[in-house]
Every structure is written in structure tokens, then in C-alpha cells.
Scaffold this active site. Structure first.
Site, mmCIF file in Angstrom:
data_model
loop_
_atom_site.group_PDB
_atom_site.id
_atom_site.type_symbol
_atom_site.label_atom_id
_atom_site.label_comp_id
_atom_site.label_asym_id
_atom_site.label_seq_id
_atom_site.Cartn_x
_atom_site.Cartn_y
_atom_site.Cartn_z
ATOM 1 C CB CYS A 73 -0.927 0.018 1.204
ATOM 2 S SG CYS A 73 -2.000 -1.428 1.313
ATOM 3 N NE ARG A 99 -2.699 -4.641 -2.787
ATOM 4 C CZ ARG A 99 -2.176 -4.013 -1.747
ATOM 5 N NH1 ARG A 99 -2.295 -2.713 -1.637
ATOM 6 N NH2 ARG A 99 -1.518 -4.673 -0.816
#
Ligand code: BEZ
Length: 240
Positions: free
Chosen positions: A56, A139
Site C-alpha cells: 500500500c 485493492r
């Protein structure tokens, strides 16, 4: 066969062509009213599994480094995770102060990052996939047009960082398709021929044959292309 319970907490997922589900939320840049605040702009609304995680972090640094590029395509970025605002703020400060990734350092994330501790927004967008993790968003990427309609959805699992070159290509291809009333073929890049959709599917004349006419080249009745230059694409998609 035993029924899985994985779907129990999953609500209906928005689909392509649906209006983006509306919500209000707290973000690192103040409160937002989505998608109302973004009317007239394209938006990439994306989720990440958790603050203070390495994949991330690499994604946020990459998004932040491309923010101006996306702004040039009239496209704004909005992130989301199920972490709280103070976690978001601390993580983004750590990224700026400590993290180097590729040639990026001292990266300031100035686009809004939504706190979604109730998971209400993540559920409304189908970002929670219990088979991956029932307590984190996957995601997810939603490309939303200036009228607030969902135009592309891409999901990646927790372990796989997104391809940002592809996200940029998607935005340019969608805007090109809208501007020229065409479609874009596999792996299309600006400057390559575009597809003129088959008769009837986009109000195109019915009597198209093989050969070339009005700049449209057909190799069969269903496979016609035309040239659109990089300059024409740029003129259609770039702002400023
Ligand atoms: C990461 O961003 O590194 C990550 C987050 C959740 C699960 C696995 C990896």
C-alpha cells in the site's frame, strides 16, 4: 457441499454503468460528499487493505507522484481504507518523512484518504471480499466519469500492487472512446488505430463493406478501424 458463509456480509456490488453509490465521509483533506463534490471531473476511487503496510505504501507513493499527470486528464484521486483518520494521518506523515521507494522520496499525499471504520462505504462498493479478508478492503479501483457513472472496475488481491501505467491508460482510453465515439483495441495506446464499432452498435451506418471510406478501413464488416493521432487524443483528453 458445504455452503460458504463468505458471502453473508457482502452487499450488492455496483456494476459498470451504474451511478457511483453516494456517501459522505471524513478524509485526510476534510469532509467529502461523493460523488457530488466531483461533478465535472473524472475520479479514481480506490481502496487499499491497510495503512502501514508495504505494498500500500508503494502504491500511495506512486499515486501521489502521478497526481499532476492525472489532474492533466481532469482526473482526481480518492483513496479509502477501513482504518481511522489518525492512522491515515500518521501513515502519510511517515511516508513523507521516512520512506524511499524507487526514485521517490519526501512524497506528500495531498489527495483525500477516506476513513471507513464502519466499512459502510467499502461494503457499498463491494470492496470487502471475505475470501481474501473479511476485515480489510481489497485493492479495488473504480473509474467514475464526470456524470458520476462507474465506467471501469478493477480488483487486485492483497498481495498484488496495482499497475499505474494501466490505470492511466484506462482513463485516456475511456476519454478517447467518449470523445470520438469509438472503441479501443487490445493494448491500445494513443496514436494507434481505434475501432469503429460494428453497424448498429453505435449508430454507425449499416452498409459498411471491406475497403476504405471516409478514413475508416474495414477488413471485414465487423472489423473497422480509423486513425486518431496522438495530437488528436491529447487535444481531446488533456486539460490546461
Ligand atoms: C501490503 O500492502 O503490503 C499488504 C496489505 C495487506 C495484506 C498483504 C500486504
Amino acid at each position: 457441499m458445504t455452503e460458504t458463509t463468505a458471502t453473508e456480509s457482502v452487499t450488492a456490488m455496483p456494476r459498470l454503468g451504474d451511478p457511483a453509490p453516494a456517501f459522505t465521509a471524513k478524509t485526510t483533506q476534510g469532509d467529502i460528499n461523493f460523488p457530488g463534490d466531483y461533478e465535472g471531473s473524472w475520479v479514481i476511487l480506490f481502496s487499499h487493505p491497510a495503512d502501514f503496510t508495504p505494498v500500500c505504501t508503494s502504491e500511495f507513493m506512486t499515486f501521489a507522484s502521478m497526481q499532476e499527470d492525472f489532474a492533466g486528464l481532469n482526473t482526481k484521486l480518492v483513496g479509502l481504507s477501513v482504518d481511522g483518520l489518525y492512522s491515515h494521518i500518521a501513515w502519510l506523515r511517515t511516508i513523507k518523512e521516512k520512506i524511499t521507494f524507487r526514485d521517490m522520496k519526501d512524497v506528500e499525499v495531498t489527495f483525500p484518504l477516506i476513513e471507513d471504520i464502519t466499512m459502510e462505504i467499502a461494503r457499498a462498493y463491494g470492496m470487502i471480499m471475505p475470501g481474501e479478508d473479511s476485515t480489510k478492503a481489497v485493492r479495488a479501483v473504480f473509474v467514475i466519469d464526470p456524470a458520476g457513472m462507474i465506467r471501469t472496475i478493477i480488483y487486485y488481491p492483497l498481495s498484488l500492487g496495482r499497475n499505474f501505467d494501466e490505470l492511466r491508460r484506462v482513463v485516456i482510453a475511456l476519454q478517447t472512446a467518449d470523445a470520438f465515439d469509438v472503441a479501443t483495441p487490445a493494448d491500445w495506446r494513443p496514436g494507434e488505430p481505434v475501432i469503429v464499432p460494428p453497424a448498429g452498435s453505435c449508430g454507425v451506418a449499416q452498409d459498411r463493406m471491406d475497403g476504405e471510406q471516409d478514413g475508416v478501413t474495414c477488413v471485414d464488416w465487423f472489423f473497422c478501424t480509423k486513425e486518431i493521432t496522438v495530437e488528436q487524443v491529447d487535444a481531446a483528453v488533456l486539460v490546461n
